[in-house]
Design a protein around this motif. Sequence first.
Motif, PDB file in Angstrom:
ATOM      1  N   MET A  98       0.828  -1.204   0.000  1.00  0.00           N
ATOM      2  CA  MET A  98       0.000   0.000   0.000  1.00  0.00           C
ATOM      3  C   MET A  98       0.862   1.254   0.000  1.00  0.00           C
ATOM      4  O   MET A  98       0.606   2.209  -0.749  1.00  0.00           O
ATOM      5  CB  MET A  98      -0.922  -0.001   1.223  1.00  0.00           C
ATOM      6  CG  MET A  98      -2.051  -1.029   1.154  1.00  0.00           C
ATOM      7  SD  MET A  98      -2.819  -1.309   2.777  1.00  0.00           S
ATOM      8  CE  MET A  98      -3.534   0.297   3.119  1.00  0.00           C
ATOM      9  N   ALA A  99       1.888   1.259   0.843  1.00  0.00           N
ATOM     10  CA  ALA A  99       2.770   2.422   0.929  1.00  0.00           C
ATOM     11  C   ALA A  99       3.537   2.632  -0.375  1.00  0.00           C
ATOM     12  O   ALA A  99       3.673   3.761  -0.861  1.00  0.00           O
ATOM     13  CB  ALA A  99       3.737   2.255   2.100  1.00  0.00           C
ATOM     14  N   LEU A 100       4.052   1.545  -0.943  1.00  0.00           N
ATOM     15  CA  LEU A 100       4.801   1.647  -2.198  1.00  0.00           C
ATOM     16  C   LEU A 100       3.903   2.145  -3.327  1.00  0.00           C
ATOM     17  O   LEU A 100       4.302   3.019  -4.123  1.00  0.00           O
ATOM     18  CB  LEU A 100       5.404   0.284  -2.567  1.00  0.00           C
ATOM     19  CG  LEU A 100       6.557  -0.220  -1.695  1.00  0.00           C
ATOM     20  CD1 LEU A 100       6.930  -1.640  -2.077  1.00  0.00           C
ATOM     21  CD2 LEU A 100       7.769   0.701  -1.824  1.00  0.00           C
ATOM     22  N   ASN A 101       2.697   1.611  -3.409  1.00  0.00           N
ATOM     23  CA  ASN A 101       1.783   2.024  -4.467  1.00  0.00           C
ATOM     24  C   ASN A 101       1.354   3.475  -4.296  1.00  0.00           C
ATOM     25  O   ASN A 101       1.213   4.211  -5.277  1.00  0.00           O
ATOM     26  CB  ASN A 101       0.554   1.119  -4.499  1.00  0.00           C
ATOM     27  CG  ASN A 101       0.880  -0.293  -4.947  1.00  0.00           C
ATOM     28  OD1 ASN A 101       1.957  -0.557  -5.469  1.00  0.00           O
ATOM     29  ND2 ASN A 101      -0.042  -1.220  -4.741  1.00  0.00           N
ATOM     30  N   ALA A 102       1.124   3.874  -3.060  1.00  0.00           N
ATOM     31  CA  ALA A 102       0.711   5.256  -2.803  1.00  0.00           C
ATOM     32  C   ALA A 102       1.829   6.223  -3.170  1.00  0.00           C
ATOM     33  O   ALA A 102       1.586   7.276  -3.764  1.00  0.00           O
ATOM     34  CB  ALA A 102       0.325   5.430  -1.342  1.00  0.00           C
ATOM     35  N   ALA A 103       3.077   5.857  -2.824  1.00  0.00           N
ATOM     36  CA  ALA A 103       4.211   6.722  -3.143  1.00  0.00           C
ATOM     37  C   ALA A 103       4.398   6.845  -4.646  1.00  0.00           C
ATOM     38  O   ALA A 103       4.724   7.913  -5.165  1.00  0.00           O
ATOM     39  CB  ALA A 103       5.477   6.177  -2.490  1.00  0.00           C
ATOM     40  N   ALA A 104       4.201   5.730  -5.360  1.00  0.00           N
ATOM     41  CA  ALA A 104       4.358   5.762  -6.817  1.00  0.00           C
ATOM     42  C   ALA A 104       3.251   6.577  -7.470  1.00  0.00           C
ATOM     43  O   ALA A 104       3.469   7.278  -8.458  1.00  0.00           O
ATOM     44  CB  ALA A 104       4.341   4.336  -7.373  1.00  0.00           C
ATOM     45  N   CYS A 112      -1.246   7.004   7.344  1.00  0.00           N
ATOM     46  CA  CYS A 112      -1.176   7.326   8.767  1.00  0.00           C
ATOM     47  C   CYS A 112      -0.788   6.077   9.550  1.00  0.00           C
ATOM     48  O   CYS A 112      -1.400   5.017   9.360  1.00  0.00           O
ATOM     49  CB  CYS A 112      -2.532   7.848   9.237  1.00  0.00           C
ATOM     50  SG  CYS A 112      -2.675   7.980  11.030  1.00  0.00           S
ATOM     51  N   PRO A 113       0.200   6.154  10.444  1.00  0.00           N
ATOM     52  CA  PRO A 113       0.598   4.968  11.221  1.00  0.00           C
ATOM     53  C   PRO A 113      -0.460   4.542  12.231  1.00  0.00           C
ATOM     54  O   PRO A 113      -0.412   3.429  12.733  1.00  0.00           O
ATOM     55  CB  PRO A 113       1.877   5.435  11.927  1.00  0.00           C
ATOM     56  CG  PRO A 113       1.716   6.922  12.022  1.00  0.00           C
ATOM     57  CD  PRO A 113       1.005   7.329  10.759  1.00  0.00           C
ATOM     58  N   GLY A 114      -1.435   5.410  12.509  1.00  0.00           N
ATOM     59  CA  GLY A 114      -2.462   5.055  13.479  1.00  0.00           C
ATOM     60  C   GLY A 114      -3.607   4.265  12.895  1.00  0.00           C
ATOM     61  O   GLY A 114      -4.117   3.348  13.529  1.00  0.00           O
ATOM     62  N   CYS A 115      -4.007   4.606  11.649  1.00  0.00           N
ATOM     63  CA  CYS A 115      -5.182   3.952  11.073  1.00  0.00           C
ATOM     64  C   CYS A 115      -4.971   3.462   9.641  1.00  0.00           C
ATOM     65  O   CYS A 115      -5.871   2.870   9.060  1.00  0.00           O
ATOM     66  CB  CYS A 115      -6.372   4.909  11.096  1.00  0.00           C
ATOM     67  SG  CYS A 115      -6.161   6.366  10.032  1.00  0.00           S
ATOM     68  N   MET A 116      -3.793   3.723   9.067  1.00  0.00           N
ATOM     69  CA  MET A 116      -3.448   3.309   7.705  1.00  0.00           C
ATOM     70  C   MET A 116      -4.355   3.960   6.655  1.00  0.00           C
ATOM     71  O   MET A 116      -4.540   3.440   5.562  1.00  0.00           O
ATOM     72  CB  MET A 116      -3.485   1.783   7.557  1.00  0.00           C
ATOM     73  CG  MET A 116      -2.353   1.078   8.265  1.00  0.00           C
ATOM     74  SD  MET A 116      -0.716   1.657   7.765  1.00  0.00           S
ATOM     75  CE  MET A 116      -0.656   1.148   6.047  1.00  0.00           C
ATOM     76  N   THR A 117      -4.922   5.121   6.976  1.00  0.00           N
ATOM     77  CA  THR A 117      -5.683   5.886   5.998  1.00  0.00           C
ATOM     78  C   THR A 117      -4.725   6.760   5.193  1.00  0.00           C
ATOM     79  O   THR A 117      -3.827   7.376   5.766  1.00  0.00           O
ATOM     80  CB  THR A 117      -6.717   6.793   6.718  1.00  0.00           C
ATOM     81  OG1 THR A 117      -7.647   5.978   7.416  1.00  0.00           O
ATOM     82  CG2 THR A 117      -7.454   7.671   5.716  1.00  0.00           C
ATOM     83  N   PRO A 118      -4.890   6.838   3.863  1.00  0.00           N
ATOM     84  CA  PRO A 118      -4.016   7.709   3.066  1.00  0.00           C
ATOM     85  C   PRO A 118      -4.197   9.170   3.479  1.00  0.00           C
ATOM     86  O   PRO A 118      -5.324   9.660   3.596  1.00  0.00           O
ATOM     87  CB  PRO A 118      -4.487   7.472   1.630  1.00  0.00           C
ATOM     88  CG  PRO A 118      -5.206   6.168   1.661  1.00  0.00           C
ATOM     89  CD  PRO A 118      -5.831   6.086   3.020  1.00  0.00           C
ATOM     90  N   VAL A 119      -3.095   9.853   3.715  1.00  0.00           N
ATOM     91  CA  VAL A 119      -3.128  11.262   4.114  1.00  0.00           C
ATOM     92  C   VAL A 119      -2.245  12.054   3.168  1.00  0.00           C
ATOM     93  O   VAL A 119      -1.116  11.645   2.868  1.00  0.00           O
ATOM     94  CB  VAL A 119      -2.636  11.444   5.570  1.00  0.00           C
ATOM     95  CG1 VAL A 119      -2.645  12.918   5.961  1.00  0.00           C
ATOM     96  CG2 VAL A 119      -3.496  10.638   6.527  1.00  0.00           C
ATOM     97  N   THR A 120      -2.754  13.180   2.693  1.00  0.00           N
ATOM     98  CA  THR A 120      -1.984  14.046   1.794  1.00  0.00           C
ATOM     99  C   THR A 120      -1.314  15.148   2.592  1.00  0.00           C
ATOM    100  O   THR A 120      -1.951  15.798   3.434  1.00  0.00           O
ATOM    101  CB  THR A 120      -2.891  14.666   0.721  1.00  0.00           C
ATOM    102  OG1 THR A 120      -3.483  13.618  -0.043  1.00  0.00           O
ATOM    103  CG2 THR A 120      -2.097  15.565  -0.213  1.00  0.00           C
ATOM    104  N   ARG A 121      -0.055  15.359   2.313  1.00  0.00           N
ATOM    105  CA  ARG A 121       0.721  16.370   3.029  1.00  0.00           C
ATOM    106  C   ARG A 121       0.308  17.771   2.585  1.00  0.00           C
ATOM    107  O   ARG A 121       0.199  18.061   1.395  1.00  0.00           O
ATOM    108  CB  ARG A 121       2.205  16.143   2.758  1.00  0.00           C
ATOM    109  CG  ARG A 121       3.151  17.012   3.575  1.00  0.00           C
ATOM    110  CD  ARG A 121       4.572  16.675   3.189  1.00  0.00           C
ATOM    111  NE  ARG A 121       5.555  17.341   4.034  1.00  0.00           N
ATOM    112  CZ  ARG A 121       6.868  17.242   3.869  1.00  0.00           C
ATOM    113  NH1 ARG A 121       7.345  16.484   2.894  1.00  0.00           N
ATOM    114  NH2 ARG A 121       7.704  17.866   4.663  1.00  0.00           N
ATOM    115  N   GLY A 122       0.085  18.657   3.549  1.00  0.00           N
ATOM    116  CA  GLY A 122      -0.351  19.998   3.216  1.00  0.00           C
ATOM    117  C   GLY A 122       0.772  20.917   2.780  1.00  0.00           C
ATOM    118  O   GLY A 122       0.625  21.698   1.840  1.00  0.00           O
TER     119      GLY A 122
END
Length: 254
Positions: A98-104, A112-122
């Motif tokens: 998930m992390a690799l795919n999101a980064a790509a 998020c390390p707490g809930c694994m929901t995708p978060v966009t950096r502001g």
Amino acid sequence: MNSKTKRYNLSDSTIRLVEEEDQFDFLCEGFDSPRARMSCGHVVTPMSLMKWCQQLLKQGKSRFVCGQSGCNAEWSYQEVCKMALLTPEEMKNFETLMALNAAAGNPNTKFCPGCMTPVTRGSSSNLYVCCQVCSAKTGHSFGFCWQCLREWKGQQPRSDRCENDDCHNSALKTLRECPEVKIDKVKGCPSVRACPTCGSLIQHTGIGCKTVICPRCKMSFCFGCLKSGYCGISDICSGGITPRQTFIPVWQRK
């Protein structure tokens, strides 16, 4: 639990068991488990759900969408873990992909390390990121570090690090500590550069010309002065050798 014998527990009242066909058994494998209804209304078994989600990950997805005809409902990672009866090892594999795919797909998105929901950096100048999902669940603001992906410690905003032990940017450390190399008779050039377009780290061995092509974004640039395009065959770049980079460029894809 062996993935081949995954079965829903008939006494688990938190799972909505139904007497219907498994709608995700696309290969007609006949998984030996009671059927259960997902939040979107479609019916799964632990194995059929896991296989469908694995297929999504292989396709480069970082989110889990039902995909049944006319249904674009997105399942939370927590629901997938529960309904697919994922083991700790399977969860680790899922989270890595998930992390690799999101980064790509989007370099400005992490989980998020707490809930694994995708978060966009502001902001690219602030490592503190607030997760709205965790904040709503806990009743107070939950922030994590974009760099070390742990719950935030210390004051914010900060652009260098949080107060967690060993929080550092490994890419910046590489740029700071890499040895120098001689390229096209030009001495004193760092052997590792961050692509000025997308930020990917690229190493030069000293063999070949100064102009390189980034394997990620396919943009060409001069390893010496970091200008885009072809810098010529001169021993000295027109703008001189650019000093070691102190930040990682963020890919602003259009």
